[in-house]
Design a protein around this motif. Structure first.
Motif, PDB file in Angstrom:
ATOM      1  N   PRO A 126     -21.790 -62.202  30.877  1.00 27.79           N
ATOM      2  CA  PRO A 126     -20.967 -61.464  29.915  1.00 27.79           C
ATOM      3  C   PRO A 126     -19.572 -62.075  29.822  1.00 27.79           C
ATOM      4  CG  PRO A 126     -21.445 -60.108  31.845  1.00 27.79           C
ATOM      5  CD  PRO A 126     -22.234 -61.371  31.994  1.00 27.79           C
ATOM      6  N   THR A 145     -22.640 -52.706  20.444  1.00 29.19           N
ATOM      7  CA  THR A 145     -21.687 -51.708  20.925  1.00 29.19           C
ATOM      8  C   THR A 145     -20.706 -52.268  21.946  1.00 29.19           C
ATOM      9  OG1 THR A 145     -23.353 -51.002  22.509  1.00 29.19           O
ATOM     10  CG2 THR A 145     -23.143 -49.683  20.503  1.00 29.19           C
ATOM     11  N   ASN A 146     -20.655 -53.591  22.112  1.00 30.40           N
ATOM     12  CA  ASN A 146     -19.606 -54.131  22.980  1.00 30.40           C
ATOM     13  C   ASN A 146     -19.153 -55.503  22.461  1.00 30.40           C
ATOM     14  OD1 ASN A 146     -21.441 -56.077  24.191  1.00 30.40           O
ATOM     15  ND2 ASN A 146     -22.267 -54.342  25.362  1.00 30.40           N
ATOM     16  N   SER A 191     -18.726 -58.316  23.995  1.00 34.19           N
ATOM     17  CA  SER A 191     -19.442 -59.496  24.472  1.00 34.19           C
ATOM     18  C   SER A 191     -20.562 -59.857  23.487  1.00 34.19           C
ATOM     19  CB  SER A 191     -19.999 -59.209  25.862  1.00 34.19           C
ATOM     20  OG  SER A 191     -20.404 -60.389  26.482  1.00 34.19           O
ATOM     21  N   ASP A 192     -21.355 -58.854  23.108  1.00 32.13           N
ATOM     22  CA  ASP A 192     -22.406 -59.097  22.126  1.00 32.13           C
ATOM     23  C   ASP A 192     -21.810 -59.421  20.762  1.00 32.13           C
ATOM     24  OD1 ASP A 192     -24.222 -58.649  24.059  1.00 32.13           O
ATOM     25  OD2 ASP A 192     -25.030 -56.773  23.255  1.00 32.13           O
TER      26      ASP A 192
HETATM   27  C1  LIG Z   1     -23.575 -54.874  25.603  1.00 34.30           C
HETATM   28  O1  LIG Z   1     -24.521 -54.017  25.009  1.00 34.30           O
HETATM   29  C2  LIG Z   1     -25.871 -54.442  25.170  1.00 34.30           C
HETATM   30  C3  LIG Z   1     -26.742 -53.519  24.364  1.00 34.30           C
HETATM   31  O2  LIG Z   1     -26.420 -52.183  24.604  1.00 34.30           O
HETATM   32  C4  LIG Z   1     -26.210 -54.455  26.649  1.00 34.30           C
HETATM   33  O3  LIG Z   1     -27.525 -54.917  26.836  1.00 34.30           O
HETATM   34  C5  LIG Z   1     -25.244 -55.384  27.381  1.00 34.30           C
HETATM   35  O4  LIG Z   1     -25.481 -55.333  28.759  1.00 34.30           O
HETATM   36  C6  LIG Z   1     -23.817 -54.975  27.089  1.00 34.30           C
HETATM   37  N1  LIG Z   1     -22.939 -55.993  27.643  1.00 34.30           N
HETATM   38  C7  LIG Z   1     -21.873 -55.690  28.357  1.00 34.30           C
HETATM   39  C8  LIG Z   1     -21.081 -56.836  28.851  1.00 34.30           C
HETATM   40  O5  LIG Z   1     -21.556 -54.556  28.608  1.00 34.30           O
END
Ligand SMILES: *[C@@H]1O[C@H](CO)[C@@H](O)[C@H](O)[C@H]1NC(C)=O
Ligand SMILES: *[C@@H]1O[C@H](CO)[C@@H](O)[C@H](O)[C@H]1NC(C)=O
Ligand SMILES: *[C@@H]1O[C@H](CO)[C@@H](O)[C@H](O)[C@H]1NC(C)=O
Ligand SMILES: *[C@@H]1O[C@H](CO)[C@@H](O)[C@H](O)[C@H]1NC(C)=O
Ligand SMILES: *[C@@H]1O[C@H](CO)[C@@H](O)[C@H](O)[C@H]1NC(C)=O
Ligand SMILES: *[C@@H]1O[C@H](CO)[C@@H](O)[C@H](O)[C@H]1NC(C)=O
Ligand SMILES: *[C@@H]1O[C@H](CO)[C@@H](O)[C@H](O)[C@H]1NC(C)=O
Length: 565
Positions: A256, A386-387, A389-390
């Motif tokens: 991440p 929802t974040n 990083s994605d």
């Molecule tokens: C971002 O969101 C995705 C989907 O909900 C999740 O799989 C992922 O772990 C999250 N990444 C972080 C860094 O929180």
């Protein structure tokens, strides 16, 4: 006969009362006797509730001074070798021309420099690296490369070396493109590239730097060179090596990304934004911000409580740093400072570049992306993301808004188009069952139109490429394989801005945008927990009293109104 009967009863009652009275007196007398024979405890108070802790150790004091005066290198000064250098001289503590606590003043020809900080930059994508960048304000506005600044040098002081290494200042990058003149001072980044090879280890990091006009001049300024390495990554060697950079260049897939947020001077003296601050911080955390750095100006005491609670309970998440303005606006006296910040709005805006760039350079080795936001702004990913990083992963793939496809694989920053979520005080609550003190969760009505690609945009800036930060976009980046910032189309993300639009026509016909509800119920629960812990939630009697007070006030006003007619 009847009368006699009731008389008897009365006499009877009186007799019983007298007996009861006597028994009570006897009982009390006995008890007081017992008390009299019990030894009286005499308490002689010989102490006050003062602080009896020991004077902090020298190490603790150094740490405290470092927090108060981040650029002043006291620790480094105390370790200097005892010999006098043949070139220049490290100034003594009182041999420095301090200005308004956190700045140091240097006059160069007819220019005045206010030095704020110095940072070691050996990022792989910087062609001049390694170099020391000095963040300063200068009383000169000039277009980059159009004006010739007077010649200056950086005296670089190394640990355990008597002599400094002296290098020329090769660049003055003004972090302001939009003009101006006296009496304003302008944020500027100086470049002092380290010698590539000259007996010194290229990777050796200088501890302190002085700005001088002649190579061996005895300086009256001295800054700590900030180098806050990423200590979380355990396989990094104690000295920075090119290998470290390579690893950073190709972050492992699925690792991440790391995000942090820089906020300018918090100037909220009379408006209590504490509940908004809590909701905003909790959403920052949910989106993936690892750290939020605030710069202290003057806050409502309730906001200070909120910030202090976060610092105490999540010291890695929230940081509050000292700051004052250059040009000598005294920052002691909260009410005066607030007033002075408002007197010259241009001065205030120019000064904002200092915390942004200081925050960026302190954190660039520990985070992949830096956001520069106010506490009414949120970069909101949309759809199933929802974040952040994605979002960044997605942003690499999507088109650049209103731009022809370019042959890019890396961008200096990813920017997001602004859309206003106004207060709409006259409109009914959207969620009748939700208290209004969840501000963003309740305010899901926004103006229909997004701003254009540039207006009020905010970005996530890549720490691999960005050099000079303005609050809306980077003014300089490495130019080493990366493209200019990309504006991410609004299908994927947008910048929520919780304030009134400048163009009031836009207030008409709002639309519902409840994307923030994807963070429910977590957001509400976390905010509630903070409200509860910090005592923001009134108890029932307080609510009832407030209601009674309100009704009385209304009645009084009504009476007054009737009386007047
Ligand atoms: C971002 O969101 C995705 C989907 O909900 C999740 O799989 C992922 O772990 C999250 N990444 C972080 C860094 O929180
Ligand atoms: C300093 O002097 C130069 C050349 O004489 C002039 O162009 C410039 O405006 C002066 N700057 C200030 C801040 O007075
Ligand atoms: C290296 O040192 C020599 C002698 O001290 C000096 O002449 C030369 O300019 C230095 N080179 C650099 C790149 O600083
Ligand atoms: C979101 O949806 C797209 C398309 O359906 C999919 O490719 C992507 O993996 C999803 N992302 C997340 C974080 O679930
Ligand atoms: C894009 O850049 C790569 C590498 O620089 C180059 O090989 C490729 O030909 C370029 N493609 C276009 C369409 O310009
Ligand atoms: C204000 O917004 C309206 C509606 O979007 C638009 O038609 C108008 O041109 C805008 N006015 C200005 C001065 O930008
Ligand atoms: C916020 O400030 C007001 C006014 O000083 C005070 O009455 C109230 O108790 C404060 N709230 C909290 C939670 O400290």
């Amino acid at each position: 006969m009847h009368a006699n009967h009731s008389r008897l009863i009365k006499i009877f009652l009186v007799i019983i009362s007298i007996k009861l009275f006597l028994i009570l007196v006897l009982f009390a007398y006995n008890n007081s006797n017992v008390n009299r024979f019990r030894p009286r405890r005499m308490v002689f108070i010989d102490e006050l509730l003062i602080d009896k802790s020991e004077t902090p150790s020298w190490q603790e004091r150094l740490k405290l001074i470092r927090e108060e005066m981040p650029s002043f290198p006291l620790e480094e000064l105390t370790h200097r070798p005892p010999l006098k250098p043949s070139c220049g001289l490290v100034p003594s503590v009182l041999g420095i021309d301090y200005s308004n606590d956190y700045w140091q003043m240097v006059r160069v020809a007819n220019l005045t420099y206010y030095l704020f900080g110095a940072y070691y930059d050996n990022r792989e994508k910087m062609t001049e690296a390694p170099l020391v960048r000095v963040l300063t304000m200068i009383n000169l506005y000039a277009k980059h490369h159009e004006v010739k600044y007077p010649e200056t040098f950086c005296q670089l002081w190394y640990k355990n070396r008597v002599e400094p290494i002296v290098v020329s200042v090769t660049d003055h990058r003004l972090i302001w493109f939009w003009g101006g003149g006296p009496p304003q001072v302008f944020p500027t980044l100086l470049s002092c590239p380290l010698p590539k090879k000259n007996g010194t280890n290229v990777e050796e990091v200088p501890e302190m730097v002085s700005l001088v006009t002649e190579r061996c001049e005895k300086a009256r300024n001295l800054l700590r060179v900030v180098y806050e390495r990423d200590v979380s990554n355990t396989d990094i060697l104690p000295t920075a090596s090119p290998k470290e950079q390579d690893q950073k260049d190709n972050p492992k897939p699925n690792k991440p990304l790391r995000f942090m947020v820089c906020v300018k001077a918090m100037d909220f003296l009379y408006v209590d934004m504490s509940s908004r601050l809590i909701e905003w911080l909790e959403l920052m955390r949910l989106l993936g911000a690892g750290k939020v750095v605030f710069y202290d100006a003057q806050m409502h005491p309730n906001m200070t409580r909120v910030i202090n609670d976060y610092i105490e309970n999540s010291p890695d998440f929230v940081e509050l740093r000292p700051l004052s303005m250059s040009r000598g606006v005294p920052h002691t006296g909260r009410h005066f400072h607030h007033y002075a910040m408002g007197v010259d709005n241009f001065n205030r805006i120019l000064n904002e570049m200092i915390p942004y760039n200081d925050c960026f350079y302190r954190n660039m080795y520990k985070y992949d992306y830096v956001g520069v936001f106010d506490i009414d702004e949120i970069i909101m990913p949309l759809g199933n993301v929802t974040n952040w990083s994605d979002l960044i992963e997605l942003a690499h793939k999507v088109p650049d808004y209103e731009r022809a496809p370019a042959n890019c694989t890396n961008w200096a920053s990813f920017c997001f188009r602004n859309v206003y979520f106004p207060r709409y005080p006259e409109r009914p609550k959207v969620y009748k069952e939700l208290p209004s003190f969840y501000y963003m969760l309740q305010h899901v009505e926004r103006v229909a139109e997004h701003c254009d690609r540039y207006s009020a945009t905010k970005c996530l800036h890549s720490t691999r490429y960005v050099i000079g930060l303005h609050n809306h976009f980077p003014l300089f980046h490495a130019g080493n394989g990366e493209c200019d910032p990309k504006s991410v189309p609004i299908e994927f993300a947008q910048l929520h801005h919780y304030r009134e639009p400048d163009n009031k026509t836009r207030l008409i016909d709002p639309i519902i945008d409840d994307n923030i509800w994807r963070f429910q119920p977590t957001l509400q629960q976390r905010v509630y927990a903070k409200y509860k812990k910090l005592g923001f939630l009134p108890d029932i009697s307080q609510v009832i009293n407030a209601e009674i007070q309100r009704r009385n006030d209304d009645e009084r006003k009504l009476q007054e109104a009737i009386g007047m007619t």
